[in-house]
Scaffold this active site. Structure first.
Site, short mmCIF file in Angstrom:
data_model
loop_
_atom_site.label_atom_id
_atom_site.label_comp_id
_atom_site.label_asym_id
_atom_site.label_seq_id
_atom_site.Cartn_x
_atom_site.Cartn_y
_atom_site.Cartn_z
N HIS A 469 0.78 -1.19 0.06
CA HIS A 469 -0.21 -0.08 0.20
C HIS A 469 0.76 1.37 -0.12
O HIS A 469 0.81 2.03 -0.78
CB HIS A 469 -0.67 0.01 1.22
CG HIS A 469 -1.78 1.22 1.33
ND1 HIS A 469 -3.07 0.96 1.20
CD2 HIS A 469 -1.71 2.37 1.72
CE1 HIS A 469 -3.87 2.16 1.31
NE2 HIS A 469 -2.78 2.87 1.79
N GLU A 470 1.88 1.52 1.05
CA GLU A 470 2.70 2.58 1.00
C GLU A 470 3.66 2.57 -0.05
O GLU A 470 3.67 3.80 -0.65
CB GLU A 470 3.56 2.63 2.27
CG GLU A 470 2.75 2.47 3.55
CD GLU A 470 1.40 3.70 3.62
OE1 GLU A 470 1.72 4.67 3.19
OE2 GLU A 470 0.48 3.33 4.37
N HIS A 473 1.41 4.51 -2.82
CA HIS A 473 1.65 5.81 -2.78
C HIS A 473 2.97 6.58 -2.98
O HIS A 473 3.19 7.24 -3.77
CB HIS A 473 1.41 6.22 -1.13
CG HIS A 473 0.09 6.31 -0.71
ND1 HIS A 473 -0.70 6.71 -1.41
CD2 HIS A 473 -0.47 5.42 0.24
CE1 HIS A 473 -2.08 6.62 -0.79
NE2 HIS A 473 -1.61 5.79 0.24
N HIS A 476 3.40 6.63 -6.91
CA HIS A 476 2.78 8.14 -7.30
C HIS A 476 3.83 9.15 -7.12
O HIS A 476 3.77 10.16 -8.17
CB HIS A 476 1.41 8.13 -6.25
CG HIS A 476 0.28 8.97 -6.88
ND1 HIS A 476 -0.97 9.30 -6.18
CD2 HIS A 476 0.13 9.55 -8.00
CE1 HIS A 476 -1.58 9.90 -7.22
NE2 HIS A 476 -0.96 10.18 -8.07
ZN LIG Z 1 -3.09 4.95 1.93
#
Ligand SMILES: [Zn+2]
Length: 679
Positions: A469-470, A473, A476
């Protein structure tokens, strides 16, 4: 006096932060100097005799205060990841200074006049898409704070803002006080039967710390959640559940009913002053969902599909409780308890079975290997840049052509100075200035179990998905490729920001991806697929009821913000009416959700609660595209990189999404993944 290192250009490899040379005492003077020079930059924009242009006003404003931004991100990142008393004291002193500086900008009428002059002739300026977005964003940041209003309405707005911030604060203080005021003191062994040892131990320690015998339970989550999930004593579960559900609803000095009515009404008034129909219209203008109508049809569409599944699950759970303990009517205080028992019965899967397959180093390598296949990124460990702690790993990220993409910091283990949880952040944004693409410095911070002398760090499956998940990010941030820093990377609308992170979690459930890294740390065997299937299956457990619960909160949020609240006088009656379409458990008269709904009345989630589900719909729908074409399909991956990851907030997210997917997101993929409709 030696020059303050924070006020100089960093002479470091990749222009990275010179952590080892920064002392806490550098921050305050550096902040003051950086604020002063940022102010001068603003003055220069305002004082110029040239007539306003995009370049001398909008772009100049965008690139002002660069040093201040750099120091701020450095400082506040440290305050989260490696803090101490002196940093915390500085934070308390510096936060009002920063708030004042940003207020000075928003209230600067001469500056707004120039921005408005550019905005008013925007169609003649021949701006590209990103420039148009930047202009819109800068203009709106003033207009949404009342810059266009006449003087009397402006001061009315300030008055409302002041009242709102006091009321929100008070709301939060009341919830906290109500939480702290309650305790349940137990002294009989049978009263704590069913509880795991850890929960009992913590309750015993809490009792001891207050010089009491037995066990103390409170409404704080680490105490409350295990109790209602495991305690066999139904009466005590009831007591705790009702206490938790009635915070701010006791008619005493800590009651939140009037406060939340005032908040809802003031928000409506504020929106009306600015020319919006409701507070929700105001908020959603800057969201992917765009309008309350769209949010409402989104919620109702999901509700229609989730409700039958939720009712089925509820019936099953009630039958299970009846068989097990002769319970006739399942009540709110039974839900967590019997769900846990049923889950144990259906899926005998525990973390210890899985952990050997997820050695931290293998999982990191897996995330790297997967992003290499998808986005052509290569990660090289480097040791020539500074870090703020010896545990922090550093990487140089490049593509196969050898272009430098990003610096990546990875900080995985807990420490006393680190806050809980996991997050991604940046020490330096990406932007293009004077023809040079200045690459970002991205960081991920987690709190995983540290290795010991005999055992490596082995992650639970939940920690594995957290890392992915991290890392999503981080992608991105790392792949950002925009001109303006405030539109770069994760600077996107709030209900769009979780797409890159949540989509990455999907690869953790796929055989082709797991084969790349999920190997037993001793035997090197691949993870057995039946274990993975079990994980997948258990992930759909009670998804109907959980979806219903999220939608219920979303409905309540919208009910306070998407209509004129001036006619609402009875909080509980209003809430009961809103909830009636989603009730599963019998109603309880003494409880009220709104009076402790801090997300929307204290925090920033007003008209935004729907976004939890919205983000899930997006990631499921986007991943389904990968599944259709192959989870490593280079064409789909390149589209995701080019149309979403690299674009930041330069365009409206729905446009970006449609360019990637070919159509608007549909909820079907999520409903299938959650097991709520047929595959
Ligand atoms: Zn998040």
């Amino acid at each position: 006096m030696a020059r303050n290192i924070l006020n100089q250009k960093f002479k470091t490899p990749y222009n990275t932060a010179p952590f080892s040379k920064i002392k806490d005492t550098h921050f305050m003077p550096a902040f003051k100097a950086a604020i002063a020079s940022a102010k001068m930059e603003i003055d220069t924009i305002v004082d110029t005799t040239e007539s306003p242009t995009f370049e001398n006003t909008i772009e100049a404003l965008e690139f002002s205060g660069e040093q201040l931004d750099r120091i701020s991100s450095l400082f506040f990142n440290l305050n989260s990841a490696e803090t101490n008393d002196s940093i915390q004291k500085i934070a308390q002193k510096v936060s009002p200074l920063l708030a004042e500086f940003s207020n000075d900008i928003t209230l600067n009428e001469a500056l707004f006049k120039r921005i408005k002059a550019v905005y008013d002739c925007k169609s003649d300026l021949n701006l590209n898409t990103e420039q148009q977005t930047l202009l819109e964003k800068k203009y709106k940041s003033f207009a949404r704070n009342g810059a266009n209003l006449p003087e009397d309405k402006k001061s009315k707005l300030r008055e409302i803002d002041k009242k709102l911030s006091q009321l929100k604060l008070k709301f939060g203080e009341n919830v906290l006080a109500e939480t702290n005021n309650f305790e349940m003191h137990l002294t009989q062994e049978d009263e704590v039967s069913g509880l795991p040892d850890g929960a009992k131990e913590a309750a015993k320690q809490l009792a001891e710390s207050k010089h009491k015998d037995g066990w103390l339970f409170t409404l704080h989550y680490p105490s409350y959640i295990p109790f209602v999930t495991y305690a066999d004593n139904r009466q005590l579960r009831k007591e705790l559940t009702l206490a938790a559900g009635s915070k701010g609803f006791h008619g005493n000095a800590l009651d939140n009913q009037h406060i939340l009515l005032d908040i809802a009404k003031l928000r409506h008034e504020r929106a009306a002053l600015l020319g919006y129909q409701t507070h929700a219209h105001f908020v959603l203008e800057e969201r992917m969902a765009e309008s309350p109508e769209k949010v409402s049809s989104f919620i109702n569409d999901l509700l229609l599909k989730a409700k039958p599944a939720a009712e089925r699950e509820f019936k099953n759970l009630e039958n299970f409780a009846k068989q097990l303990d002769g319970i006739d009517r399942l009540e709110k205080w039974d839900g967590a308890y019997y769900s846990e028992k049923l889950k144990q019965k259906l899926f005998s899967i525990d973390d210890e079975q899985l952990k050997p397959y997820f050695k931290l180093e293998n999982v990191i390598d897996g995330a790297f290997a997967i992003t290499n296949k998808l986005f052509d990124l290569e990660f090289e460990r480097i040791d020539n840049i500074d870090t703020y702690h010896e545990d922090v790993l550093t990487y140089r990220v490049s593509n196969s052509k050898g272009d430098f993409i990003s610096i990546l910091y990875a900080d995985f283990f807990p420490r006393p100075g680190k806050r809980n949880g996991a997050w991604m952040t940046s020490y330096k944004p990406q932007y293009i200035k004077n023809g040079e693409n200045s690459r970002p410095h991205i960081s991920i911070v987690c709190n995983f179990t540290k290795p010991t002398r005999t055992k490596p760090s082995l992650l639970t499956f939940n920690e594995v998905t957290t890392l992915f998940h991290e890392f999503g990010h981080a992608l991105h941030g790392m792949l950002a490729n925009t001109t303006y820093p405030s539109l770069s990377g994760t600077s996107v609308y709030w209900d769009f920001v979780e797409l890159p992170s949540q989509i990455m979690e999907n690869w953790c459930y796929e055989k082709e991806a797991l084969e790349l890294f999920a190997k037993h740390y001793e035997t090197q065997e691949n993870i057995p697929m039946d274990l993975v299937d079990k994980i997948k299956e258990s992930a759909t457990f009670h998804q109907g009821m959980q979806t219903l619960r999220q939608l219920r909160f979303g409905l309540l949020d919208m009910s306070w913000h998407a209509k004129d609240p001036s006619q609402i006088n009875n909080v509980k009656a209003h809430e009961d009416m809103v909830f009636s379409a989603t009730d599963l458990y019998p109603r309880t008269e003494s409880t009220c959700m709104s009076t402790s709904f801090s997300h929307i009345f204290q925090g920033g989630y007003s008209s935004g609660y729907y976004s939890y589900k919205w983000a899930e719909v997006l990631d499921a729908d986007a991943f389904e595209y990968f599944k259709e074409k192959g989870i490593f399909n280079p064409i789909v991956a390149t589209k995701f990189k080019d149309y979403i990851l690299s674009k930041g907030g330069t365009e409206k997210p729905m446009l970006l999404y449609k360019r990637f997917r070919g159509q608007e997101p549909k909820p079907d993929a999520l409903l299938r993944r959650a097991g709520l409709i047929e595959k």
